[in-house]
Design an enzyme around this catalytic site. Structure first.
Site, PDB file in Angstrom:
ATOM      1  N   ASP A   1      -2.380 -12.385  -4.945  1.00 40.13           N
ATOM      2  CA  ASP A   1      -3.198 -12.942  -3.829  1.00 40.13           C
ATOM      3  C   ASP A   1      -3.813 -13.883  -3.290  1.00 40.13           C
ATOM      4  O   ASP A   1      -3.341 -14.462  -2.964  1.00 40.13           O
ATOM      5  CB  ASP A   1      -4.645 -13.360  -5.597  1.00 40.13           C
ATOM      6  CG  ASP A   1      -6.095 -13.317  -5.154  1.00 40.13           C
ATOM      7  OD1 ASP A   1      -6.346 -12.592  -4.288  1.00 40.13           O
ATOM      8  OD2 ASP A   1      -6.789 -13.820  -6.218  1.00 40.13           O
TER       9      ASP A   1
ATOM     10  N   ASN B   1      -7.428 -14.720  -2.210  1.00 43.23           N
ATOM     11  CA  ASN B   1      -8.795 -14.754  -2.010  1.00 43.23           C
ATOM     12  C   ASN B   1      -9.056 -14.954  -3.199  1.00 43.23           C
ATOM     13  O   ASN B   1     -10.894 -15.501  -3.321  1.00 43.23           O
ATOM     14  CB  ASN B   1      -9.339 -14.023  -1.816  1.00 43.23           C
ATOM     15  CG  ASN B   1      -9.644 -11.868  -1.958  1.00 43.23           C
ATOM     16  OD1 ASN B   1      -8.653 -12.754  -2.972  1.00 43.23           O
ATOM     17  ND2 ASN B   1     -10.289 -11.919  -2.271  1.00 43.23           N
TER      18      ASN B   1
ATOM     19  N   ASP C   1      -9.349 -13.763  -6.258  1.00 47.95           N
ATOM     20  CA  ASP C   1     -10.137 -12.921  -7.151  1.00 47.95           C
ATOM     21  C   ASP C   1      -9.572 -12.674  -8.289  1.00 47.95           C
ATOM     22  O   ASP C   1      -9.982 -11.396  -8.664  1.00 47.95           O
ATOM     23  CB  ASP C   1     -10.786 -11.570  -6.215  1.00 47.95           C
ATOM     24  CG  ASP C   1      -9.927 -11.035  -5.846  1.00 47.95           C
ATOM     25  OD1 ASP C   1      -8.962 -11.070  -6.281  1.00 47.95           O
ATOM     26  OD2 ASP C   1     -10.526  -9.834  -5.592  1.00 47.95           O
TER      27      ASP C   1
ATOM     28  N   ASP D   1       1.644   5.667  -0.495  1.00 42.12           N
ATOM     29  CA  ASP D   1       1.194   6.482  -1.810  1.00 42.12           C
ATOM     30  C   ASP D   1       0.763   7.572  -1.565  1.00 42.12           C
ATOM     31  O   ASP D   1      -0.894   7.301  -1.054  1.00 42.12           O
ATOM     32  CB  ASP D   1       1.409   5.299  -2.139  1.00 42.12           C
ATOM     33  CG  ASP D   1       1.682   5.991  -4.182  1.00 42.12           C
ATOM     34  OD1 ASP D   1       2.198   7.404  -4.552  1.00 42.12           O
ATOM     35  OD2 ASP D   1       2.536   5.174  -5.064  1.00 42.12           O
TER      36      ASP D   1
ATOM     37  N   ASP E   1       3.162  11.483  -4.917  1.00 35.49           N
ATOM     38  CA  ASP E   1       2.805  11.022  -6.514  1.00 35.49           C
ATOM     39  C   ASP E   1       3.531  12.458  -7.292  1.00 35.49           C
ATOM     40  O   ASP E   1       2.212  13.755  -6.487  1.00 35.49           O
ATOM     41  CB  ASP E   1       1.737  10.313  -6.498  1.00 35.49           C
ATOM     42  CG  ASP E   1       0.999  10.262  -8.011  1.00 35.49           C
ATOM     43  OD1 ASP E   1       2.112   9.127  -8.154  1.00 35.49           O
ATOM     44  OD2 ASP E   1       0.764  11.194  -8.097  1.00 35.49           O
TER      45      ASP E   1
ATOM     46  N   GLU F   1       7.492  11.887  -5.546  1.00 34.95           N
ATOM     47  CA  GLU F   1       7.802  11.806  -7.116  1.00 34.95           C
ATOM     48  C   GLU F   1       7.877  12.878  -7.815  1.00 34.95           C
ATOM     49  O   GLU F   1       7.227  14.158  -7.718  1.00 34.95           O
ATOM     50  CB  GLU F   1       6.998  10.949  -7.937  1.00 34.95           C
ATOM     51  CG  GLU F   1       6.756  10.309  -9.087  1.00 34.95           C
ATOM     52  CD  GLU F   1       6.024  10.376  -9.673  1.00 34.95           C
ATOM     53  OE1 GLU F   1       5.839   9.870 -10.860  1.00 34.95           O
ATOM     54  OE2 GLU F   1       4.586  10.749  -9.388  1.00 34.95           O
TER      55      GLU F   1
ATOM     56  N   HIS G   1       6.707   1.256 -11.737  1.00 34.47           N
ATOM     57  CA  HIS G   1       5.928   0.273 -11.598  1.00 34.47           C
ATOM     58  C   HIS G   1       5.219   1.132 -12.879  1.00 34.47           C
ATOM     59  O   HIS G   1       3.809   1.112 -12.922  1.00 34.47           O
ATOM     60  CB  HIS G   1       4.406   0.605 -11.081  1.00 34.47           C
ATOM     61  CG  HIS G   1       4.493   1.857 -10.398  1.00 34.47           C
ATOM     62  ND1 HIS G   1       4.819   2.363  -9.614  1.00 34.47           N
ATOM     63  CD2 HIS G   1       2.706   2.500 -10.320  1.00 34.47           C
ATOM     64  CE1 HIS G   1       4.342   4.054  -9.488  1.00 34.47           C
ATOM     65  NE2 HIS G   1       2.759   3.960 -10.446  1.00 34.47           N
ATOM     66  N   ASP G   2       5.829   2.460 -13.346  1.00 29.53           N
ATOM     67  CA  ASP G   2       5.735   3.156 -14.885  1.00 29.53           C
ATOM     68  C   ASP G   2       6.605   2.650 -15.460  1.00 29.53           C
ATOM     69  O   ASP G   2       6.649   3.256 -16.635  1.00 29.53           O
ATOM     70  CB  ASP G   2       5.522   4.377 -14.128  1.00 29.53           C
ATOM     71  CG  ASP G   2       4.104   5.045 -12.972  1.00 29.53           C
ATOM     72  OD1 ASP G   2       3.422   4.339 -13.155  1.00 29.53           O
ATOM     73  OD2 ASP G   2       4.770   6.302 -12.469  1.00 29.53           O
TER      74      ASP G   2
HETATM   75  C1  NOJ Z   1       2.403   8.614 -10.927  1.00 26.55           C
HETATM   76  C2  NOJ Z   1       2.467   7.771 -10.649  1.00 26.55           C
HETATM   77  O1  NOJ Z   1       3.451   6.712 -10.369  1.00 26.55           O
HETATM   78  C3  NOJ Z   1       1.576   6.609 -11.417  1.00 26.55           C
HETATM   79  O2  NOJ Z   1       1.341   5.239 -12.027  1.00 26.55           O
HETATM   80  C4  NOJ Z   1      -0.226   7.440 -12.031  1.00 26.55           C
HETATM   81  O3  NOJ Z   1      -0.435   7.123 -13.218  1.00 26.55           O
HETATM   82  C5  NOJ Z   1       0.024   8.414 -11.825  1.00 26.55           C
HETATM   83  N1  NOJ Z   1       0.972   9.361 -10.959  1.00 26.55           N
HETATM   84  C6  NOJ Z   1      -0.744   9.706 -12.015  1.00 26.55           C
HETATM   85  O4  NOJ Z   1      -1.099   9.587 -10.562  1.00 26.55           O
END
Ligand code: NOJ
Length: 542
Positions: free
Chosen positions: A25, A27, A29, A102, A203, A245, A317-318
């Site tokens: 970050d 600023n 927030d 992305d 994605d 992906e 991140h998933d």
């Molecule tokens: C895959 C992404 O990596 C994930 O974070 C997202 O929730 C779903 N696609 C839907 O866009």
């Protein structure tokens, strides 16, 4: 594959994924932003990576943290401005880093202009940009379910129609059958290409060619036709890295996705190795079948050799943090983080490092569901609690598999909020930041950070990482993951003990006396017993 000089740049590259809201970050927030990323470019250059994949920064209501885009050609104010983005691309270039965006093309936000128009009437020119079915309220067109829970259909009373959404109700699916949709998307991509981006991550791209009437989501019949058109109209006009992906990818169709003629993408993220330690649903855990994992990764290495290209990753991140998942985030945190990196970075493909992986960052256990932010975890919690599951079991699933494990703020130093923000972070910082942080890692010559730095350097120094043929050793061994990579000039041995127990090992004859390139314990690569999570690489010129 002899001529390394003729290979595209991204085969030799290492990519670093940034989840912008959790990186830095600037600023106060409490949300990471683009100026924050610019400030940390020297850190990324020091690590040695070649490209940054940014999770979405486009304008979005943030129902799914930016994977619900309401304007593809603007930056969300929480992350900065379009000028900030242009500055990031330019500044990153000075640090020899390309920026990968992305692209979320399967769906938009329900607040995207196209969807707001589409809802106005069946004759609106944008109506056919989405997937609609006539019907009656309460009687769904079929029983398809959305990934984030509930039916995949949402009723719009004004139209007397349902729209299709594979993710949340705020993420209506785009209709790729409509050539106008495809054209709009290509023009938008060309616009970003002109701004100098270095590539795209696409994605859930295997879900665009859905056929809901037949229950088809992934791998629809027209998928590869659409992808070839997409690539021809956009990516092939530049020198980009593209990675799709594809949860539905297998070693067969990956040869299409990553064909060396560039007709689709550079490579795909496939997830066979990432779903082995679960039952039907990701929340229901199963022990990791280690021998199966080795054989699976070996299959991908062999199948794509010379006819495709692999992406190499254990985190994003998933996904939960790999050191907590397959390693030991207690006593052997450092050793096991390095072991997993060794196992992966010796393979053929393009490695992806997820922010904080290079520090050995771990999963988190927040005490209360109110501490969690991810729509997927929150929806699952509601569903399972309503279905009578025990709360502690539901929380254990979130601790093990929840996406927020990967989304806690980057741990920069031991100061307040780990140096991530001066304000209140949008999600709690993992309390272990006082010990695990970039500043401490950089000071320690034996750190996970320096190990990653070295792995990245080695890939660039030794061509065998790029082109060596893969062979799995000891396929049935329940503790050791060992393989060789061999080309015309040299051979590489990668050997790791995947467990917290000693493992018996005997050095193959041809590697006796070979040079140790990297090792997560002091000294040379061992000839006998391997210690807990011990890992090394040996190199021999022919
Ligand atoms: C895959 C992404 O990596 C994930 O974070 C997202 O929730 C779903 N696609 C839907 O866009």
């Amino acid at each position: 594959m002899a001529e390394t000089k003729t290979q595209p740049w991204w085969k030799n590259a290492v990519v670093y994924q940034i989840y912008p809201r959790s990186f830095q970050d600037s600023n106060g927030d409490g949300i990471g932003d683009i100026p924050g990323i610019i400030r940390r470019l020297p850190y990324l250059e020091e690590l040695g990576i070649d490209a940054v994949w940014l999770s979405p920064v486009c304008r979005s209501p943030q129902d799914d943290n930016g994977y619900d885009i309401s304007d593809y050609q603007d930056i969300d104010p929480m992350f900065g401005t379009l000028e900030d983005m242009e500055q990031l691309i330019a500044e990153a270039k000075k640090h020899h880093i390309r920026i990968i965006m992305d692209l979320v093309l399967n769906h938009t936000s329900d607040e995207h202009r196209w969807f707001l128009e589409a809802k106005k009437g069946k004759n609106n020119p944008y109506h056919d940009y989405y997937v609609w079915r006539d019907g009656e309220e309460g009687t769904y067109p079929n029983d398809m379910k959305a990934t984030f829970g509930g039916p995949a259909w949402e009723w719009v009373p004004e139209l007397g129609q349902y729209y299709f959404h594979q993710f949340s109700v705020k993420q209506p699916d785009l209709n790729w059958e409509n050539p106008k949709v495809r054209r709009e998307i290509y023009d938008m991509i060309l616009w970003w290409m002109k701004k100098g981006v270095g590539g795209f991550r696409l994605d859930v791209i295997d879900q665009i060619a859905k056929e809901p009437d037949r229950g088809i989501t992934n791998n629809g019949p027209r998928l590869h036709e659409f992808l070839r058109e997409l690539s021809r109209e956009t990516f092939q006009k530049g020198d980009l890295i593209t990675v799709g992906e594809a949860w539905g990818a297998n070693a067969e169709n990956a040869k299409l996705y990553s064909a060396p003629d560039g007709s689709e993408f550079s490579m795909v993220f496939q997830f066979e190795h990432m779903v082995m330690d679960q039952k039907e649903e990701k929340w229901d855990l199963a022990p990791l079948p280690f021998v199966k994992l080795k054989k699976d990764l070996a299959k991908w290495q062999t199948e794509l050799y010379g006819v495709g290209w692999n992406s190499l990753f254990l985190n994003n991140h998933d996904l939960p943090r790999i050191v907590s998942r397959w390693g030991d985030d207690g006593k052997y945190r450092k050793e096991s983080a390095k072991m997993l990196a060794t196992m992966l970075h010796g393979m053929q493909g393009t490695p992806y490092i997820y922010q904080g992986e290079e520090l050995g960052m771990t999963n988190v256990r927040f005490p209360d569901i109110a501490d969690y932010r991810d729509i997927e975890s929150l929806n699952m919690y509601k569903e399972r609690m309503a279905a009578g599951y025990k709360e502690e079991d539901v929380m254990e699933s979130i601790y093990a598999k929840g996406r927020d494990n990967a989304r806690t703020p980057m741990q920069w130093d031991a100061s307040k909020n780990a140096g991530f923000t001066e304000g209140t972070p949008w999600i709690g910082v993992n309390p272990n930041y006082t010990e695990i942080n970039a500043e401490a890692e950089k000071k320690d010559p034996d750190s996970v950070f320096h190990y990653y730095q070295k792995l990245i350097r080695l890939r660039k120094e030794y061509p065998v990482f790029l082109d060596g043929k893969f062979e799995l050793l000891l396929p049935e061994d329940g503790q050791i993951f060992a393989y060789t990579r061999t080309d015309e000039d040299a051979a590489l041995l990668v050997c790791v003990n995947f467990t917290g127990e000693d493992a018996s090992w005997s050095m193959p004859e041809e590697f006796r006396g070979a040079r140790t390139l990297i090792h997560n314990y002091p000294g040379e690569g061992p000839e006998g017993t391997l210690r807990p999570y011990e890992a090394f690489m040996l190199y021999k010129k022919k």
